[in-house]
Design an enzyme around this catalytic site. Sequence first.
Site, short mmCIF file in Angstrom:
data_model
loop_
_atom_site.label_atom_id
_atom_site.label_comp_id
_atom_site.label_asym_id
_atom_site.label_seq_id
_atom_site.Cartn_x
_atom_site.Cartn_y
_atom_site.Cartn_z
N ARG A 69 0.89 -0.87 0.07
CA ARG A 69 0.13 -0.12 -0.18
C ARG A 69 0.46 1.46 0.24
O ARG A 69 0.55 2.15 -0.70
CB ARG A 69 -0.85 0.02 1.06
CG ARG A 69 -2.11 -1.04 0.83
CD ARG A 69 -2.41 -1.34 2.07
NE ARG A 69 -2.10 -2.54 2.52
CZ ARG A 69 -2.21 -2.98 2.05
NH1 ARG A 69 -3.43 -3.76 1.87
NH2 ARG A 69 -0.98 -4.52 2.70
N THR A 70 1.49 1.19 0.56
CA THR A 70 1.86 2.58 0.90
C THR A 70 3.40 2.80 -0.45
O THR A 70 3.51 3.85 -0.68
CB THR A 70 3.53 2.90 2.03
OG1 THR A 70 2.42 2.12 3.32
CG2 THR A 70 3.71 4.36 1.94
N LYS B 281 28.31 -4.01 -1.73
CA LYS B 281 29.70 -3.57 -2.69
C LYS B 281 30.42 -3.43 -1.83
O LYS B 281 31.15 -2.39 -1.53
CB LYS B 281 29.12 -2.98 -3.96
CG LYS B 281 29.77 -3.71 -4.65
CD LYS B 281 29.77 -2.77 -6.32
CE LYS B 281 28.48 -2.78 -7.08
NZ LYS B 281 28.56 -1.60 -8.22
N ARG C 283 11.44 3.67 2.85
CA ARG C 283 10.36 2.36 4.46
C ARG C 283 11.94 1.25 4.90
O ARG C 283 12.27 1.34 3.74
CB ARG C 283 9.46 1.80 3.29
CG ARG C 283 9.59 0.15 4.64
CD ARG C 283 7.91 -0.38 4.98
NE ARG C 283 7.06 0.54 4.63
CZ ARG C 283 5.36 -0.26 4.72
NH1 ARG C 283 5.03 -0.92 4.30
NH2 ARG C 283 4.84 1.26 4.82
N HIS D 230 4.92 5.28 11.36
CA HIS D 230 4.98 5.60 10.10
C HIS D 230 3.13 7.02 10.41
O HIS D 230 2.45 6.75 9.78
CB HIS D 230 3.78 4.27 10.41
CG HIS D 230 3.57 4.16 9.02
ND1 HIS D 230 3.92 4.45 7.61
CD2 HIS D 230 2.92 2.32 8.50
CE1 HIS D 230 2.72 3.98 6.44
NE2 HIS D 230 2.65 2.75 6.76
N1 CP Z 1 -0.21 -0.02 6.06
C1 CP Z 1 0.48 0.20 5.12
O1 CP Z 1 1.79 0.32 5.61
O2 CP Z 1 0.82 -1.18 4.52
P1 CP Z 1 1.93 -1.76 3.49
O3 CP Z 1 3.12 -2.40 4.09
O4 CP Z 1 1.49 -2.72 2.90
O5 CP Z 1 2.98 -0.41 2.89
#
Ligand code: CP
Length: 331
Positions: A65-66, A94, A115, A148
């Site tokens: 999603r993100t 490397k 992420r 998040h």
């Molecule tokens: N809600 C969320 O962060 O989903 P993903 O891990 O799929 O990005």
Amino acid sequence: MSPDHRQRIFHVLDPRQFSRADLDELCRLTTRVRGLAKTKEGARMLQTMLPHKRAMLYFTQPSTRTFLSFNNACHVLGIRTSEIRDPATSSEVKGESFEDSIRTFSSYVDIIIMRTWGEGMARTSADLMDRIRRRIPIVNAGSGKDQHPTQALLDIYTLERSFEQQGGIDGKVIGFMGDLKRGRTVRSLAHLMENYTGVRLVFIAPDAFQIDAAITDALAARGIAFEKSDDLHDRLPELDAIYITRLQTEYDTASESGGFDHTRFHFGPRELGMLKREGTIMHPLPRGPELDPAVDADPRAVYWRQERNGMWMRVALLMKIFAVEGEVDFG
Ligand code: CP
């Protein structure tokens, strides 16, 4: 608030950087861009906003999603994207350091959205950017078990829309159920709740998976009412919204998840009958056994809308970061 007094956003690292005014403005802007994107003319206008910008999506921890919502949010605004989703395909194999990798990305793009498995890596990257000449924004799209922030923004937008006819988020009772110890979405949303008046948060989990003191101490310091419980059925009738999360098995070091009793912390048809008629059911997704797919058809279940809201909220956030929100009239 006049446009001249709106806060600028540069790095997005932690939900605590957002004020109530920021949240209200982002929600209004999100609604405006959703509306614009419905027509060919509006979509074309959005596309012309940032075609001179490039984004790097550095997602070395899995995401559906993100990643997709940021990628598509960039495309809505005409931003071109490049990506690394597996460090095995970058020169990190490397021996290039994380900091040198980030600095290299920054040579080619105008924003890095990341992420990571590790906590604090977005902040480390932002600190690096603040020391170099070609400083670009860093967006934390999920940092280990920690935070998040952009998920929390879309969660606020979803709550605001759900409570549109009920006076908004202020004064509402929000329940959080699941692995609250290791779930970063709950940690971030709990922090954003500090901006609302009269709210009460109910954290529903077994002791071993309860929310930690770092969050509850922060809530207490801001005067936000909260309670902990291990009895979902006891607490469901008082909730205006229930935010369900999955077990974060990816962080197990010694089969900790085996101690989670899904029969007691589960939302299905029986629990639908215990929730208020105008209640809201949210989940950041992906889901596990804690949320029965039979709930999907209930009008109170908003989690599919919630994930779509994520794309529009991220469009709004990118507009704020690149200071183009003034190009649309959103009140
Ligand atoms: N809600 C969320 O962060 O989903 P993903 O891990 O799929 O990005």
